[in-house]
Scaffold this active site. Structure first.
Site, PDB file in Angstrom:
ATOM      1  N   GLU A  69      38.314  49.964  39.984  1.00 23.60           N
ATOM      2  CA  GLU A  69      37.434  48.946  39.404  1.00 23.60           C
ATOM      3  C   GLU A  69      36.039  49.450  39.039  1.00 23.60           C
ATOM      4  O   GLU A  69      35.036  48.945  39.559  1.00 23.60           O
ATOM      5  CB  GLU A  69      37.297  47.760  40.370  1.00 23.60           C
ATOM      6  CG  GLU A  69      38.600  47.062  40.670  1.00 23.60           C
ATOM      7  CD  GLU A  69      38.409  45.773  41.474  1.00 23.60           C
ATOM      8  OE1 GLU A  69      37.283  45.488  41.894  1.00 23.60           O
ATOM      9  OE2 GLU A  69      39.397  45.049  41.647  1.00 23.60           O
ATOM     10  N   GLU A  83      46.548  45.535  42.478  1.00 28.16           N
ATOM     11  CA  GLU A  83      46.105  44.567  43.500  1.00 28.16           C
ATOM     12  C   GLU A  83      46.355  43.165  42.965  1.00 28.16           C
ATOM     13  O   GLU A  83      46.180  42.911  41.775  1.00 28.16           O
ATOM     14  CB  GLU A  83      44.599  44.653  43.794  1.00 28.16           C
ATOM     15  CG  GLU A  83      44.175  45.783  44.661  1.00 28.16           C
ATOM     16  CD  GLU A  83      42.662  45.783  44.935  1.00 28.16           C
ATOM     17  OE1 GLU A  83      42.037  44.699  45.009  1.00 28.16           O
ATOM     18  OE2 GLU A  83      42.115  46.881  45.058  1.00 28.16           O
TER      19      GLU A  83
HETATM   20  C1  BGP Z   1      38.877  44.019  44.834  1.00 29.44           C
HETATM   21  C2  BGP Z   1      38.670  45.300  45.579  1.00 29.44           C
HETATM   22  C3  BGP Z   1      39.257  45.330  46.939  1.00 29.44           C
HETATM   23  C4  BGP Z   1      39.231  44.022  47.699  1.00 29.44           C
HETATM   24  C5  BGP Z   1      39.490  42.810  46.823  1.00 29.44           C
HETATM   25  C6  BGP Z   1      39.126  41.495  47.484  1.00 29.44           C
HETATM   26  O1  BGP Z   1      37.872  43.869  43.892  1.00 29.44           O
HETATM   27  O2  BGP Z   1      39.219  46.376  44.869  1.00 29.44           O
HETATM   28  O3  BGP Z   1      38.648  46.394  47.626  1.00 29.44           O
HETATM   29  O4  BGP Z   1      38.149  43.903  48.512  1.00 29.44           O
HETATM   30  O5  BGP Z   1      38.787  42.876  45.601  1.00 29.44           O
HETATM   31  O6  BGP Z   1      37.760  41.296  47.435  1.00 29.44           O
HETATM   32  P1  BGP Z   1      36.945  40.597  48.587  1.00 29.44           P
HETATM   33  O7  BGP Z   1      37.326  41.309  49.834  1.00 29.44           O
HETATM   34  O8  BGP Z   1      35.505  40.805  48.233  1.00 29.44           O
HETATM   35  O9  BGP Z   1      37.333  39.185  48.568  1.00 29.44           O
END
Ligand code: BGP
Length: 483
Positions: A169, A379
């Site tokens: 990202e 993801e």
């Molecule tokens: C994405 C990231 C992850 C993870 C996920 C959830 O942007 O790649 O590392 O953290 O988001 O985000 P959060 O934990 O801030 O809710």
């Protein structure tokens, strides 16, 4: 020697889950690991609002066998994880830490023993502290340090690892570090650095991909983008213009280099529109041409819903605390565009849209506009607060409901020819959430952070296992016919 060609010969589809080093490994100063920018930030900054850190996290460093066993028992056939740069090279460049290499060797070997395809991301937000002190991603020298680090990983793990991503990202990372200001180094509304970060991150990625090719590593490599599929509020007065500026703001500096091997054709125009100075390298066209990936990793959570700039100065709408906000999430960029609020769409406690339909629209848009590339959903998941029952089990029906919808939209896109080859649920087990510490949970497996980090599979873990069994058997039938 393992061969990339065998990956999809043996697996009809990659079904797995994902984590990132800082969020799950712990062992922050063990066995020669150097300090990361996040270690420093969480230990010292008043801006660490949740007062948590990743010192122990889920302790994957010591529990990795258990976690991989659980993936295998859950019928997952692949695992996406990241490497902590400062575990391999404590200062970010220079001296290599052999113990760090050994740790990842063990993780990779154990995955393979369990028939789990490792998928490695080289950089997932955790910059070595020494590099951060040299200006981090604003300093173009970092692109060469990253390339050197990538080469060490290719050299040591390339014989067994066939699936690679350079950076997680780059766009969202540039946003949180320079615009929202909730990730270190905590700059706020600094659009200049936001664009420069993206440029330098993509340059670093291009250099690493060039090395990957030069070293003739047998495998595929790409980058992981946060989806950000732009949709324009129908009430917008200038929809085409708003789409163009917002798409540049959210996507184009990443998608054009990685899918077309070039910077966006509208870059010069957008430099005028947004009014920033971009420090560019001289041979950029050549360098970016090397950066075309073999596939795109998409982290699919939501879309970017936008409209015309209404009034007021630039402002971020970001709900760091999950207290059930009904405010819009997003940005206002003065005189240019702003995020809109869709009353029809359900939201989570952080005010973020829960909108599984965007899985379909994002995939279709990329298919149509960027030559139908290979895509992996690197993801996708659902963050929420959770309460276990007396035995420690979590009945996460809400997650299952959303999960099922996302997968069904993904299937619709596949049926229409989108070339999706894998899906990784975020996250494998509960872990550290960058801004929400350990309260916001994403895992298929519960980690009891108060009780020796015990692992207890949630209802969604079993649901996903059964889903995979069902779909793999269908896929394998097809595979058998085609082989
Ligand atoms: C994405 C990231 C992850 C993870 C996920 C959830 O942007 O790649 O590392 O953290 O988001 O985000 P959060 O934990 O801030 O809710």
């Amino acid at each position: 020697m393992r061969k990339f060609d065998d990956v999809f010969k043996n697996k009809a589809f990659l079904w797995g889950s994902a984590t990132a080093a800082y969020q799950c490994e712990g062992a922050w100063d063990e066995d020669g690991k150097g300090l990361g920018e996040w270690d420093y930030f969480n230990h010292h900054s008043p801006l660490n609002i949740n007062q948590e850190d990743g010192d122990t996290a889920s302790d994957f460093y010591h529990f990795y066998k258990k976690d991989i066993d659980m993936m295998a028992e859950g019928k997952q056939n692949t695992y996406r994880f990241s490497i902590a740069w400062s575990r391999i090279i404590p200062n970010g460049y220079g001296q290599v830490n052999q113990a760090g290499i050994e740790f990842y060797n063990q993780v990779i070997d154990y995955c393979l023993e369990k028939d789990i395809e490792p998928n490695i991301t080289l950089f997932h937000y955790d910059l070595p502290l020494e590099i951060a002190k040299e200006g981090g991603w604003l300093n173009v020298k970092i692109t060469d340090y990253f390339n050197e680090y990538a080469k060490i990983c290719f050299e040591n793990f390339g014989d067994r690892v066939k699936l690679w991503a350079t950076i997680n990202e780059p766009r969202y990372y540039a946003y949180c570090t320079n615009v929202v200001g909730n990730y270190p180094p905590n700059r706020k509304l600094d659009f200049q650095s936001y664009f420069q970060y993206q440029y330098n991150l993509m340059l670093a990625s291009a250099k690493a991909i060039r090395s990957f090719r030069e070293m003739k590593i047998d495998g595929i490599i790409g980058i992981v983008h946060d989806n950000g599929n732009v949709e324009v509020d129908p009430a917008t007065k200038e929809p085409e213009n708003i789409f163009e500026v917002a798409d540049f703001f959210y996507n184009r500096l990443i998608l054009c280099p990685t899918l077309l091997g070039q910077l966006p054709s509208e870059l010069d125009k957008m430099i005028q529109v947004f009014g920033f100075t971009l420090l560019r390298v001289e041979n950029e066209a050549e360098l970016f041409s090397y950066g075309k990936g073999d596939y795109l990793g998409l982290n699919l959570y939501n879309r970017q819903y936008v409209t015309d700039w209404q009034k007021g100065s630039s402002q971020v709408f970001h709900n760091n605390k999950g207290t059930g906000s009904n405010n819009k999430e997003g940005i206002r960029v003065e005189n240019i565009f702003e995020s809109s609020f869709d009353e029809q769409v359900r939201r989570n406690k952080w005010g973020r849209e829960v909108n599984p339909r965007v899985m379909y629209t994002a995939l279709k848009e990329i298919q149509d506009r960027y030559e139908n590339p290979m895509i992996m959903i690197t993801e996708n998941g659902h963050g929420c607060y959770e309460k276990p029952d007396a035995s420690g089990h979590v009945e996460d029906d809400e997650r299952i409901e959303v999960f099922q919808q996302f997968l069904s939209y993904m299937q619709d896109a596949i049926d229409e020819g989108v070339n999706v080859t894998g899906y990784y649920h975020w996250s494998t087990m509960d872990l550290y959430s960058w801004i929400n510490g350990y309260k916001k949970r994403y895992g298929l497996v519960r980690v009891d952070f108060d009780n020796q980090l015990e692992r207890i599979p949630k209802k969604s873990y079993f649901w996903y296992r059964d889903y995979i069994i069902n779909h793999l058997s269908q896929g394998e039938e097809k595979l058998a016919k085609s082989n």
